[in-house]
Every structure is written in structure tokens, then in C-alpha cells.
Design a protein around this motif. Structure first.
Motif, PDB file in Angstrom:
ATOM      1  N   LEU A 521       0.859  -1.181   0.000  1.00 39.75           N
ATOM      2  CA  LEU A 521       0.000   0.000   0.000  1.00 39.75           C
ATOM      3  C   LEU A 521       0.893   1.228   0.000  1.00 39.75           C
ATOM      4  N   ASN A 522       0.529   2.249  -0.789  1.00 43.06           N
ATOM      5  CA  ASN A 522       1.445   3.372  -0.933  1.00 43.06           C
ATOM      6  C   ASN A 522       0.753   4.727  -0.846  1.00 43.06           C
ATOM      7  N   LEU A 523       1.531   5.690  -0.409  1.00 39.00           N
ATOM      8  CA  LEU A 523       1.153   7.102  -0.366  1.00 39.00           C
ATOM      9  C   LEU A 523       2.352   7.882  -0.874  1.00 39.00           C
ATOM     10  N   ASP A 524       2.149   8.734  -1.874  1.00 40.34           N
ATOM     11  CA  ASP A 524       3.296   9.474  -2.398  1.00 40.34           C
ATOM     12  C   ASP A 524       2.878  10.823  -2.952  1.00 40.34           C
ATOM     13  N   CYS A 525       3.878  11.625  -3.230  1.00 42.15           N
ATOM     14  CA  CYS A 525       3.654  12.925  -3.848  1.00 42.15           C
ATOM     15  C   CYS A 525       4.754  13.152  -4.876  1.00 42.15           C
ATOM     16  N   SER A 526       4.467  13.989  -5.841  1.00 43.41           N
ATOM     17  CA  SER A 526       5.461  14.304  -6.862  1.00 43.41           C
ATOM     18  C   SER A 526       5.303  15.752  -7.284  1.00 43.41           C
ATOM     19  N   TYR A 527       6.414  16.311  -7.712  1.00 45.12           N
ATOM     20  CA  TYR A 527       6.378  17.661  -8.265  1.00 45.12           C
ATOM     21  C   TYR A 527       6.861  17.594  -9.701  1.00 45.12           C
ATOM     22  N   LYS A 528       6.063  18.184 -10.581  1.00 48.47           N
ATOM     23  CA  LYS A 528       6.352  18.127 -12.010  1.00 48.47           C
ATOM     24  C   LYS A 528       6.495  19.544 -12.559  1.00 48.47           C
ATOM     25  N   ALA A 529       7.557  19.750 -13.324  1.00 49.60           N
ATOM     26  CA  ALA A 529       7.756  21.016 -14.029  1.00 49.60           C
ATOM     27  C   ALA A 529       7.712  20.733 -15.522  1.00 49.60           C
ATOM     28  N   THR A 530       6.917  21.506 -16.256  1.00 50.16           N
ATOM     29  CA  THR A 530       6.793  21.285 -17.698  1.00 50.16           C
ATOM     30  C   THR A 530       7.119  22.561 -18.466  1.00 50.16           C
ATOM     31  N   THR A 531       7.484  22.357 -19.701  1.00 47.30           N
ATOM     32  CA  THR A 531       7.617  23.498 -20.601  1.00 47.30           C
ATOM     33  C   THR A 531       6.229  24.013 -20.961  1.00 47.30           C
TER      34      THR A 531
END
Length: 590
Positions: A521-531
Motif C-alpha cells: 500500500l502506498n502514499l506518495d507525492c510528486s512535483y512536475k515542471a513542464t515546458t
């Protein structure tokens, strides 16, 4: 395809039963092969071609464990050869069968292959190996030279030597090719039938069906597909250091064959007699132990095992009870020095002592991760979407009435364990695919279809503390915002489609809880930068008329990046109906 022209190729592997006694020792299996696979008459459409040689190569690699690209990787099996004359007899008789089922094949195997088994088991070389194994397990002093009889051996001890064979029959029941537009695909149905070989006191051979496993696999390719450099994508099939020049249809077939053979390999390892086995030789720390299996048995970093306690049931029968779960954290090179032990790290269960048994828990080496996601901090401007739509239609619709800064959706990922290739435990190669609905608003009652999708390739690493892990990863990929609007009137109807494309990079942080050997079981976060989107693919359709156009975007302010939170689960797969990352499998060495 006529019966006369059908090709019958059979692979039969005879494997000795492992002697898993009180010492908990894994004994290498002796394999006798015909190097073939049975294909049901009519399974392949007339006029279609099928690459039997490539299928044999994949079965050799995944089922028999033969890695011709890396001689340092050892198979868990030893090999013998069946006489060519006997092989021809078996093929000829099998080709003449009007009906085929496991009972008929068993009788045919008994009358042809079975008669050779006694000769092989009684050969001096094979007998010597078995005698050595029996001595280490039962302290049996001597075996007579004549037909393996021991001066002090009981009939039960003789059965360990003589009743020690398996035969398996890989088979294919259908191979279906499908072409739709530019897409070509193959679907292959097949499986493995396992037979046990029993030799009675008077030496008669009886072959009985032991187990039958079925599976299927698919592969696909796009005819004429090219990359950004204008080169064909599906003109070469890669498998480790080997490459095969192919057409698109053959690429799809190879992909399906690889997936089928890989599934059959896992099913073979899941049979109890073929699982790697050992005992805890030394307690190194509270949850870290030394075990005797290693490179000699084809062991790899991060391979999984169950901890086993043996106990008696109410009828006095010995049963195996799973009491924990471990993974290989260091692979010992026991090819020359058998005391060069491997190290396992425990993730589930209470601490164990020396002598506790472990048995292999085979996985495919690929994890599937599914999670619900919520994205924040998006910057999708209504003016950008309306500008493209108005430019396409030469009108001023301004359908979008509100900017979007949030989105909800789902993400699916495949994670391939790179540990056996890199030597770094719990390192993964990931493919992430997401689908989200942004909170854009429109004024029209005819709600347009607006969604975001992305595809990312990245690396990640897990750091374990008991049954919990913290993980971190990086990835690069492509994000897209898709907009489709259908409009109908009494005299005509039309639709617009827009795909805004941007490149992105992301960083992931997460935590997982190991609920069972297969499930986290998982809990996560991510940060994404796009053009900012640089290109827009647009399609206009009205009746039978359709036109496509690519726009180079200037002055766009929208970005598709932001913070994403996800909650879901990860499942360690034991089978998968298509190939993913299979080209990396021959590169395993640690």
C-alpha cells in the motif's frame, strides 16, 4: 494447414526431484531435453509464418535458464541429451495422431521417451551425481555399481534415485494474427503440461500427468511507424545484446513469444520441486541471515523467498507453514566455494534462528502500481484553449470560461527491478502513465471532452525499514492536454480535437507498507515542471470530411506541471500478457 504439413516440435525436459530433507539443501536438477514444443495442428493460419527457432530460444532462456549472452549466469539445472533416433520416432508418431489429448501423449511418451529414461538415470555420470547428493542427505555409505542398488539401501532410498524424473511439454493451441489499419498484432495461446515419471520395482516406466498450466500473450506493432529522426521503429527486435532484423508483423510475434515464454518460466519456478531451497546457515543480525544458495543455482539480487516452518498436522503429516518473507540482499558466489553464502533481508514475520528453511517465491520481476491522484498548482489558461479553437474554426466561440488549477485522475505504472543488472538492491526502471480531468469550465450545455494524459520514464529506489519503505525517483516525459468538442445541428455536425503537447521532468517521494509478499500500500507525492506547450495537434471533422493540422504555438502561458498527491497499491506480478522491459532480462548478472 494440413496435418501432413503441420510442424510438430516437442521440448521435453526431464528433471530430477530435489532432495529437500532435514538439511534444507537445494540439489541441482538433471534435465533431459528434446528441444522442441508441440503445436496443435491448425493452430497457425495457412499462409502465416511462425518463428519456431525464436520460440525455442525464449524457452531455453526463461524455462531452462540458459543465458548464452552471459556465461557467468548459471542455470539451476544440469542437462542430458536424448538420442536423436528416439526423438524422430516420437515426432513421427505424434504427427500421425488423429486426436490429441494429454492421455494419448502420455502413452506415446511412455512408449518412446520413457524407455530411454532408465538408460539415462542408470548412466555412470548421472548415477554418481545422485549418489553424492544422497550421501550428503542420508549418510548412505555406498551404492552398488550395478543398476544403482546400494548394499544397505532400502526400497524407499532407491526410489529417491530412480523415481526422480519429470517431463514437461510446452504447447501452443492457437496463433492469431490481426491487422487493423496500420496496427498489426498477434495473440498466442499455450501452456505447459508437466508429467511425472515413475519407475516401479520391476523397472517399468509409467508417465502420468502432474499439472497443466495455461496462459496467453499478445504483441503489437504499427506498420510504418517512425521516430522523430524518420527511422522505422519496429524494424529491429532487441533482446539483451542480440538484435533481430524484423518486419512489423514479426516484431509483434516476437513480443508475444517473449511474454509467453516468460510467463511459462515463472510457472515452472512455482512448482515446489523446482523452487530454490535452503536453510538459514547463520544469523547475521536480527533480520538478516546467511543462506547456502547463490550464483551456482542462478540466484539474483532481490530474488524473493518464503520463510518456512515444518510442523505436523492432526494426521501426522509434515506440512510447510509460511512464517515470513525475505529477499536476497547479497548474492554469494558459491560456484567454487560452497561456503560463500548469500545474504537475505527479512521484511515480514518474526526473527528466525539457524536451521529455518526458505523456499523460493518466484515473481515476474515487474511491479504494477495503481493509484488515484490529485494535482494542484496547474496553470491552464482558458484564453490559450479558446485561441486554438477559434483559430481552427475562424470564429470566436470562447467555450472555456474558467482557468484550471486542479485535476483528479488515475495513474498506472510498471516498475522493472534493475537490481540484478545494476547490483543496487531495490532500484527500479519505471513507466508511468496518467489520465486526469482538469477543472476547466465551459458555457455550453454540450460538454466538451477535456482531459490530460502523460507518459514518463524514470528511475526510483526503495529504502526499507522493516515492512515499510521510503522511496524516491526522477523521471522525464511528455504531458498533453486533450480537448474534443462535438457540435450537432439539424443540417450538419462537426467536431474539433486539440492535443497540446509539453515536455516535463518530475521528482517523486513516497512511502509503502508491505501488506503481503505480493502487495504493498502506498502514499506518495510528486512535483512536475513542464515546458509551455510548443505544439498543438488539431483535427477537424465534419461528416466524411476530416483534416489534421499541426500548429507551432507562440505566446502560450499555460503549463501542465504542479504538485500531485497519490494513494494506491503496488502488486508484484507473477504473469503479464504482454512484454514490457523483456529486452533487459539477459543483462542480469548480480
Amino acid at each position: 494447414m494440413s496435418k501432413k504439413s503441420s510442424i510438430l516440435i516437442l521440448m521435453i525436459l526431464m528433471l530430477s526431484v530435489s532432495i529437500f530433507g532435514e538439511e534444507g539443501k537445494y540439489v541441482r536438477k538433471s534435465i533431459t531435453a528434446v528441444d522442441s514444443v508441440w503445436v496443435k495442428p491448425g493452430a497457425i493460419a495457412e499462409g502465416d509464418t511462425f518463428d519456431y527457432k525464436f520460440l525455442d530460444e525464449m524457452l531455453d532462456f526463461y524455462v531452462r535458464g540458459i543465458n548464452t549472452q552471459n556465461k557467468e549466469v548459471e542455470s539451476r539445472f544440469d542437462f542430458n541429451e536424448l538420442p536423436k533416433k528416439m526423438t524422430k520416432e516420437f515426432r513421427d508418431q505424434a504427427n500421425s495422431l488423429e486426436m490429441v489429448d494429454s492421455k494419448i501423449l502420455s502413452k506415446l511418451l511412455e512408449d518412446t521417451v520413457g524407455k530411454e529414461i532408465l538408460k539415462i538415470l542408470n548412466s555412470d555420470e548421472v548415477k554418481k551425481i545422485r549418489i553424492e547428493n544422497l550421501k550428503s542427505e542420508t549418510d548412505l555409505e555406498t551404492f552398488a555399481a550395478s543398476k544403482g542398488k546400494a548394499k544397505s539401501a532400502t526400497f524407499e532410498e532407491m526410489k529417491i534415485l530412480m523415481n526422480s524424473a519429470y517431463i514437461y511439454l510446452p504447447y501452443i493451441t492457437s496463433v492469431k494474427k490481426k491487422i487493423k489499419g496500420k496496427d498489426v498484432s498477434y495473440k498466442i495461446n499455450g501452456g505447459i503440461i508437466w508429467y511425472s515419471v515413475k519407475i516401479s520395482k520391476d523397472g517399468n516406466v509409467i508417465i502420468n500427468k502432474l499439472i497443466s498450466e495455461q496462459t496467453f500473450a499478445v504483441g503489437s506493432a504499427e506498420i510504418g511507424a517512425k521516430n522523430s529522426d524518420g527511422e522505422l521503429i519496429y524494424d529491429e527486435f532487441i533482446f539483451g545484446n542480440n538484435s533481430y532484423k524484423v518486419k512489423e508483423a514479426q516484431y509483434a510475434q516476437y513480443s508475444a513469444i517473449l511474454a509467453l515464454a516468460k510467463n511459462l518460466g515463472v510457472k515452472t519456478k512455482q512448482i515446489d520441486d523446482f523452487k530454490l531451497k535452503s536453510q538459514i546457515m547463520e544469523v547475521k543480525s536480527q533480520k538478516e541471515y546467511s543462506v547456502s544458495v547463490g550464483k551456482k543455482e542462478g540466484l539474483f539480487l532481490d530474488d524473493a523467498f518464503d520463510l518456512i516452518e515444518q510442523e505436523e498436522d492432526e494426521n501426522g503429516n509434515v506440512i510447510n507453514k509460511k512464517v515470513g518473507f525475505v529477499r536476497i540482499s547479497k548474492t554469494g558466489d558459491n560456484r567454487e566455494n560452497k561456503t560463500n553464502y548469500s545474504t537475505v533481508k527479512q521484511y515480514l514475520g518474526s526473527s528466525q534462528t539457524e536451521g529455518t528453511l526458505i523456499t523460493e517465491h518466484p515473481f515476474l520481476g515487474v511491479d504494477l502500481k495503481i493509484k488515484g491522484i490529485y494535482a494542484m498548482g496547474l496553470n491552464i489558461k482558458k484564453s490559450d484553449i479558446n485561441f486554438i479553437l477559434n483559430k481552427m474554426s475562424n470564429n470566436s466561440y470562447n467555450i472555456i470560461t474558467k482557468d484550471a488549477d486542479k485535476a483528479t485522475g488515475v495513474q498506472g505504472s510498471f516498475a522493472y527491478n534493475l537490481a540484478p543488472i545494476t547490483g543496487v538492491s531495490q532500484m527500479f526502471l519505471n513507466i508511468d502513465m496518467s489520465y486526469m480531468l482538469p477543472n476547466l469550465e465551459t458555457y455550453t450545455d454540450d460538454k466538451p471532452s477535456i482531459y490530460m494524459y502523460s507518459g514518463y520514464l524514470g528511475l526510483s529506489r526503495k529504502f526499507w525499514i522493516g515492512r515499510f519503505n521510503l522511496n524516491a525517483g526522477l523521471g522525464l516525459g511528455v504531458d498533453a492536454l486533450s480537448f474534443k468538442y462535438d457540435y450537432e445541428e439539424s443540417y450538419y455536425d462537426y467536431s474539433y480535437e486539440i492535443d497540446l503537447l509539453a515536455y516535463g521532468a518530475k521528482a517523486d517521494l513516497g512511502a509503502e507498507f508491505l501488506a503481503s509478499p505480493n502487495l504493498m500500500l502506498n502514499l506518495d507525492c510528486s512535483y512536475k515542471a513542464t515546458t509551455k506547450p510548443k505544439k498543438a495537434k488539431t483535427t477537424y471533422t465534419s461528416g466524411d470530411f476530416s483534416s489534421e493540422q499541426d500548429y507551432t504555438l507562440t505566446g502560450f502561458e499555460s503549463t501542465l506541471g504542479g504538485m500531485t498527491i497519490g494513494v494506491g497499491f503496488t502488486y508484484s506480478l507473477e504473469a503479464l500478457p504482454f512484454d514490457i522491459f523483456g529486452f533487459l532480462d539477459p543483462l542480469k548478472r548480480y
